[in-house]
Design an enzyme around this catalytic site. Structure first.
Site, PDB file in Angstrom:
ATOM      1  N   HIS A 158      -8.238  -4.915  -0.384  1.00 12.87           N
ATOM      2  CA  HIS A 158      -7.008  -4.589  -0.509  1.00 12.87           C
ATOM      3  C   HIS A 158      -5.718  -5.467   0.202  1.00 12.87           C
ATOM      4  CE1 HIS A 158      -4.115  -1.468   0.333  1.00 12.87           C
ATOM      5  NE2 HIS A 158      -4.029  -0.842   1.040  1.00 12.87           N
ATOM      6  N   SER A 184       0.473  -0.817  -0.338  1.00 11.48           N
ATOM      7  CA  SER A 184       0.273   0.104   0.007  1.00 11.48           C
ATOM      8  C   SER A 184       0.591   1.722  -0.104  1.00 11.48           C
ATOM      9  CB  SER A 184      -0.499  -0.227   0.894  1.00 11.48           C
ATOM     10  OG  SER A 184      -2.081   0.949   1.150  1.00 11.48           O
TER      11      SER A 184
END
Length: 681
Positions: A648, A533
């Site tokens: 995610h 991320s």
């Protein structure tokens, strides 16, 4: 790179040409990595520790039950279940299944992933259950009966969106969801706060607050604390600035929002009679990261005299705090190691006292798992370290505690040690990092350096059986760096790397890499790095800025195109962290930060593995796709793999996680130990 992006077509998440390209890259990566002799062995080893039945089932109390969400080899998508404290104390508790996601997914033909629940107090009979397709942030909401163990046929139901919902009482909820134009922000988060009454259509829910188009989000919630029932609305201006409102009745005119006058950049909330504030910049003579308690009614009357519950210093920062009925459990970090105290207010709310709650071993992390602030002083406390498997303690805040559960040691730690060092960054800042590895190694060896450096997230000592099995057990050294941008030393540590200063995080990470080599722990060709991320942005920056420092790079669900991130999915919510590409003042530094735009053909980069997910609706998979395509065009060494599900997190079940970890550690071990890569792990 020219201003015209030749790979924009890869941003079409489910477009035919883009997915065809993904399938081709996946096949290449599988052929290169999954066919190696040790891949299946490693995948099986990781799956074994993930599915281990003796790991601690972490619970949350809801009334008389302790609830847990559990996944293993037989319950792939997972099961929401519950038990009693008496049963939980046993080595093999008897669990009652509340909701089986595998059965539900099969019955409905959906790939459901667990996204959480909201249980209505005080009777704890009704729940709002959140279900995500493929692990996305967006979810559907359904009302569930915890007595009949069935969905409520005519109950609350919300279509897929980035919904925020919470109980007011049995017949009403606060909700923010996608009601159409103007109801969600550019990042997809709700801008409206509505009161929705049972039995009425969702679209007719009463509008109580409407945020601005430029805001990040808005949310309403009900405080059901006996004697202190009230309702609040929070307006998030951006990721770091918000305003808190108390909803007050106003006679025949209905209601009005009373703004609580606290700086926008401070964290704030109201608990019982106290207003709790943690400023991120100096305020009322107090340093950023201080924990302050005000009498709420006095504060509303203009009094600004707080009790200081915690004050930071150069080595100590606030890690968190949790209320029980009569106490406050305070977690702090001293040079990234945990301390736990219990604070008790006097009978009149003044004269707070404090005492240690638990002895935490050095270089370890203690975190509060669960408390019941309206019901009693019970707490559950988890303690672990890099080589110390977790112990779960339960206690009553003013009484003795007990070691309730101990996780098994899932890798052999014999001969391994943990050390903490500090590297000097480019501007002289001392950057902490932990080294976990062989104590008797006579020379440098393969090392894996992990980093994040953003959003005030702290990297702390944690037991990871996956790292233990896949890396440490094979002789590797594991390193965790607490670079600026994180929260290891409080708000100032984070703010030092905001916007154009993001380079400070990059400089810190590079300094740790050099320090590892200078200490003889590893060499540049033997040093791999990993992050996800925002940490994926860090990996891209290291690749393009310091290719000479590393032998291999792994980036999970990475953020890499810093000139278009704000136009992709939730990216608009991060401009307060990085800057706004549409702002002429920010665009130059973002172009310089952007790995996608800094990649060159005349530099040899270390090999790169990029992992992403089609169902990631937070960081767009286009970041990883475009970076892989760009590097391939430049003749660089890059592997790419994209799961169709996973969100995610990159994975929604243990099978996907084990596969991802096997890819990562096969890639790293082959490239950092070329003489040994043909042997099974």
């Amino acid at each position: 790179m020219s201003d015209e992006d030749p790979y924009l077509w890869l941003e079409d998440v489910t477009g035919g040409p883009a997915l065809a390209w993904v399938r081709e890259r996946n096949a290449e990566t599988l052929d290169a990595l999954a066919g190696t002799p040790g891949f299946k062995v490693l995948e099986r080893e990781v799956r074994e520790v993930l599915d281990d039945g003796a790991r601690i089932p972490y619970v949350f109390r809801r009334g008389r039950h302790l609830y847990d969400f559990w996944q293993d080899a037989d319950r792939v998508r997972g099961v929401w279940r519950r038990t009693s404290l008496e049963e939980y104390r046993k080595d093999r508790p008897a669990w009652e299944t509340v909701l089986d996601l595998d059965a539900l997914s099969e019955a409905e033909g959906e790939d459901w992933a667990w996204a959480g629940s909201e249980v209505l107090a005080p009777d704890h009979r009704l729940a709002l259950v959140m279900l995500s397709r493929g692990g996305a942030d967006a979810c559907v909401v359904r009302e569930f009966d915890l007595e009949s163990l069935e969905f409520v046929g005519d109950g609350y139901a919300v279509p897929e969106a980035k919904t925020r919902i919470g109980w007011i009482d049995r017949d009403s909820v606060w909700i923010g969801t996608d009601f159409g134009p103007g109801s969600v922000s550019a990042s997809g988060y709700p801008l409206q706060v509505r009161r929705w009454r049972r039995g009425t259509p969702l679209e007719e829910a009463e509008l109580v607050y409407q945020g601005r188009a430029s805001d990040l989000s808005a949310v309403g919630w009900h405080d059901d604390t006996p004697g202190f029932t009230r309702d609040f609305v929070s307006q998030s201006l951006d990721f770091w600035n918000s305003r808190l409102f108390l909803l007050l009745p106003e006679g025949t005119r209905g209601e009005r929002l009373y703004r609580i006058d606290v700086p926008d950049d401070a964290a704030k909330y109201v608990h019982r009679q106290w207003l709790i504030v943690t400023p991120r910049t100096p305020w009322l003579g107090h340093a950023p990261g201080t924990l302050l308690a005000f009498d709420f009614e006095d504060y509303r009357a203009g009094v600004r005299e707080p009790t200081v519950l915690f004050a930071p210093d150069g080595h100590t920062a606030l890690a968190g705090h949790h209320w029980t009925r009569h106490h406050l459990i305070l977690a702090t970090r001293a040079d990234v190691s945990s301390r736990i105290e219990i604070l008790t207010p006097g009978a009149d709310g003044d004269g707070w006292t404090r005492a240690p709650l638990a002895d935490v071993p050095p270089l370890s992390t203690a975190s509060v798992v669960c408390t019941t602030p309206d019901e009693g002083d019970e707490y559950f406390l988890d303690v672990s370290g890099f080589l110390q498997s977790a112990t779960l303690y339960r206690g009553v805040a003013d009484g003795p505690g007990e070691a309730l559960k101990r996780a098994p040691a899932l890798f052999d730690a014999a001969g391994l040690g943990v050390r903490q060092y500090f590297a000097a960054s480019a501007d002289g800042t001392r950057v902490p990092y932990f080294v976990v590895g062989p104590e008797d190694r006579s020379g440098p060896g393969p090392a894996l350096l992990y980093g994040y450096g953003g959003f005030e997230v702290s990297l702390v000592p944690r037991y990871s059986p996956v790292v233990g099995r896949a890396w440490l057990a094979r002789g590797g050294t594991y390193v965790v760096a607490g670079i600026r941008g994180g929260g290891e030393y409080g708000p100032a540590w984070h703010q030092a790397a905001l916007g154009a200063n993001r380079v400070r995080a990059f400089e810190d990470f590079a300094a740790v890499a050099r320090d590892l080599v200078d200490r003889g722990i590893t060499t540049a060709p033997q040093l791999g790095i990993e992050g996800g991320s925002n940490g994926g942005l860090l990996m891209g920056a290291m690749l393009t800025r310091h290719p000479e420092l590393f032998g291999a790079v792994v980036a999970h669900v990475p953020l890499l195109d810093m000139l278009r991130f704000h136009r992709l999915l939730a990216g608009a919510s991060w401009t307060a962290e990085y800057g706004d590409p549409d702002d002429p003042a920010d665009r130059p530094h973002l172009a310089a930060l952007s790995p996608y735009h800094q990649a060159r053909a005349d530099v040899t980069y270390p090999p790169l593995l990029l992992l992403t997910s089609t169902r990631d609706d937070r960081v767009h998979p286009g970041h990883a796709r475009k970076m892989a395509a760009r590097l391939r065009e430049l003749g660089q060494r890059v592997h790419f793999h994209e799961h169709l599900g996973g969100g995610h997190a990159g994975a929604t079940d243990h099978r996907q996680t084990a596969f991802n970890e096997a890819l990562v550690h096969t890639f790293l071990w082959e490239r950092l130990t070329p003489s040994a890569h043909r042997t099974a792990p």
